[in-house]
Design a protein around this motif. Structure first.
Motif, short mmCIF file in Angstrom:
data_model
loop_
_atom_site.label_atom_id
_atom_site.label_comp_id
_atom_site.label_asym_id
_atom_site.label_seq_id
_atom_site.Cartn_x
_atom_site.Cartn_y
_atom_site.Cartn_z
N LEU A 10 0.85 -1.18 0.00
CA LEU A 10 0.00 0.00 0.00
C LEU A 10 0.89 1.24 0.00
CD1 LEU A 10 -2.89 1.18 0.28
CD2 LEU A 10 -2.52 1.14 2.76
N MET A 21 -3.91 6.81 -2.50
CA MET A 21 -3.40 5.49 -2.15
C MET A 21 -3.47 4.58 -3.37
SD MET A 21 -5.05 4.44 1.48
CE MET A 21 -4.68 5.34 2.96
N ARG A 22 -2.53 3.64 -3.38
CA ARG A 22 -2.54 2.59 -4.40
C ARG A 22 -2.19 1.28 -3.71
NH1 ARG A 22 0.84 3.52 -9.63
NH2 ARG A 22 -1.02 4.70 -10.15
N LEU A 23 -2.97 0.25 -3.99
CA LEU A 23 -2.73 -1.08 -3.45
C LEU A 23 -2.33 -1.99 -4.61
CD1 LEU A 23 -3.02 -2.95 -0.90
CD2 LEU A 23 -5.33 -3.47 -1.75
N THR A 58 -8.12 3.90 3.55
CA THR A 58 -7.70 2.50 3.71
C THR A 58 -8.89 1.57 3.60
OG1 THR A 58 -5.82 3.12 5.08
CG2 THR A 58 -6.56 0.85 5.25
N ILE A 61 -10.06 1.51 -0.07
CA ILE A 61 -9.18 0.84 -1.02
C ILE A 61 -9.31 -0.68 -0.92
CG2 ILE A 61 -6.95 0.62 0.19
CD1 ILE A 61 -5.84 2.07 -2.43
N THR A 76 -0.20 -6.83 4.53
CA THR A 76 0.04 -5.65 3.71
C THR A 76 1.17 -4.81 4.30
OG1 THR A 76 -2.26 -5.59 2.99
CG2 THR A 76 -1.00 -3.56 2.75
N ALA A 78 2.95 -1.19 4.12
CA ALA A 78 2.59 0.16 3.72
C ALA A 78 3.80 1.09 3.76
CB ALA A 78 1.49 0.71 4.63
#
Length: 90
Positions: A10, A21-23, A58, A61, A76, A78
């Motif tokens: 993340l 944000m990008r996951l 969060t 996403i 995950t 981050a």
């Protein structure tokens, strides 16, 4: 269905005017992206503003990626870039 042991990543851009944000998964596949036009500056209201924005995004996403944050969040990793983080009071 995601493997509960799969590593996810993340990326958080907590800026002074927006937060993004990008996951992604371990193969660099983008699973979800979110953006909100609100500040995530750690210097505002003892960081509460940033915390609220980060928590909201969060949850969004992981929802967008069709993942349970309580399960996927455990694997995950981050990385945060946050406005106001270099200040001694952050």
């Amino acid at each position: 269905m995601q493997d509960s042991n799969e590593k996810l990543f993340l990326a958080v851009d907590g800026g002074g005017t927006k937060c993004a944000m990008r996951l992604i998964d371990a193969n660099n596949n983008i699973l979800a992206e979110q953006r909100i036009d609100k500040t995530a500056n750690l210097q505002l209201q003892n960081g509460d503003v940033a915390y609220d924005v980060i928590m909201k995004l969060t949850n969004k996403i992981f929802e967008q990626a069709h993942l349970d944050v309580k399960v996927a969040g455990k694997t995950t990793i981050a990385c945060f870039g946050m406005a106001g983080a270099r200040m001694k009071s952050a």
